[in-house]
Design an enzyme around this catalytic site. Structure first.
Site, short mmCIF file in Angstrom:
data_model
loop_
_atom_site.label_atom_id
_atom_site.label_comp_id
_atom_site.label_asym_id
_atom_site.label_seq_id
_atom_site.Cartn_x
_atom_site.Cartn_y
_atom_site.Cartn_z
N LYS A 127 34.10 47.50 44.66
CA LYS A 127 34.25 46.13 44.17
C LYS A 127 35.15 46.07 42.94
CE LYS A 127 30.83 44.03 41.99
NZ LYS A 127 31.39 43.52 40.70
N ASP A 145 30.75 40.39 45.70
CA ASP A 145 29.57 40.54 44.86
C ASP A 145 28.42 39.74 45.47
OD1 ASP A 145 30.19 37.91 44.36
OD2 ASP A 145 30.12 38.09 42.18
#
Length: 217
Positions: A127, A145
């Site tokens: 991420k 997320d």
């Protein structure tokens, strides 16, 4: 294993992202930073912390620290003290110092532009790497997320059982013209409109296009 619902049709995706683009034509990350290195540090610090909390911790820090070398000169103890208001601050300080040393030793103090190189850095997962690839290097990478995971499943923009499936679903289903800014629009939508406990459906700009059955009145 239950079958995932089908993603929204192409034309519905176009309509949704056209509205999100009209409302926010040039979305940016809410993490405060002045250069790619500071953004890398901020994203690494944001794990299990809010952007607002990270910004409060880095406001003074980033006025003084602009490069990996300056971070090394501050040292782990100095960084630990500076970020002690955010979660897991001791481990994060250790990771940032180790990361900064690698950037100085192996990359001339610059943030690398490949996902593999970024993910080899301490404290940098997929991420974080995708945020840097998108925000710094202009690649249509999707940093999924909890907000994006929730929004993509509720709306069926990109249903998935885990963040990897949602990331692939975004890449496969969202029209190409929206790929660059998709993760910004989705995270902001999840943060301020499609919230976890009580989504703000009455003010949602895509309410009529969203198939979520438990809309709030």
């Amino acid at each position: 294993m239950a079958r995932l619902p089908a993603p929204l049709p192409y034309q519905t995706q176009v309509a949704i992202f056209s509205r999100l683009r009209d409302a926010n034509p040039a979305p940016v990350t809410e993490l405060q930073h002045q250069n790619p290195y500071q953004l890398l540090v901020a994203v690494a610090l944001s794990a299990q912390s809010t952007d607002a909390g990270v910004n409060r911790a880095t406001e003074d820090l980033f006025d003084r620290i602009h490069t990996p070398q300056q971070m090394l000169e501050l040292g782990q103890d100095g960084l630990t003290e500076a970020i002690k208001t955010i979660g897991l601050f001791r481990q994060k300080a250790q990771n940032v110092i180790r990361m900064s040393q690698i950037l100085v030793d192996d990359y001339g103090g610059q943030v690398p532009s490949s996902r593999a190189a970024l993910m080899s850095l301490p404290g940098v997962g997929r991420k974080t790497a995708n945020v840097i690839l998108n925000c710094v290097f202009g690649q249509p990478a999707q940093a999924v997320d909890t907000h994006i995971f929730r929004v993509c499943n509720r709306t069926r923009i990109a249903p998935g059982r885990d963040v990897d499936e949602v990331e692939r679903g975004i890449e496969d289903n969202i029209p190409a013209e929206f790929q660059q800014n998709a993760h910004h629009w989705l995270i902001l939508h999840g943060r301020y409109i499609c919230q976890a406990r009580r989504p703000r459906c009455p003010i949602c700009p895509i309410n009529d296009l969203c198939p979520y059955e438990e809309k709030t009145a």
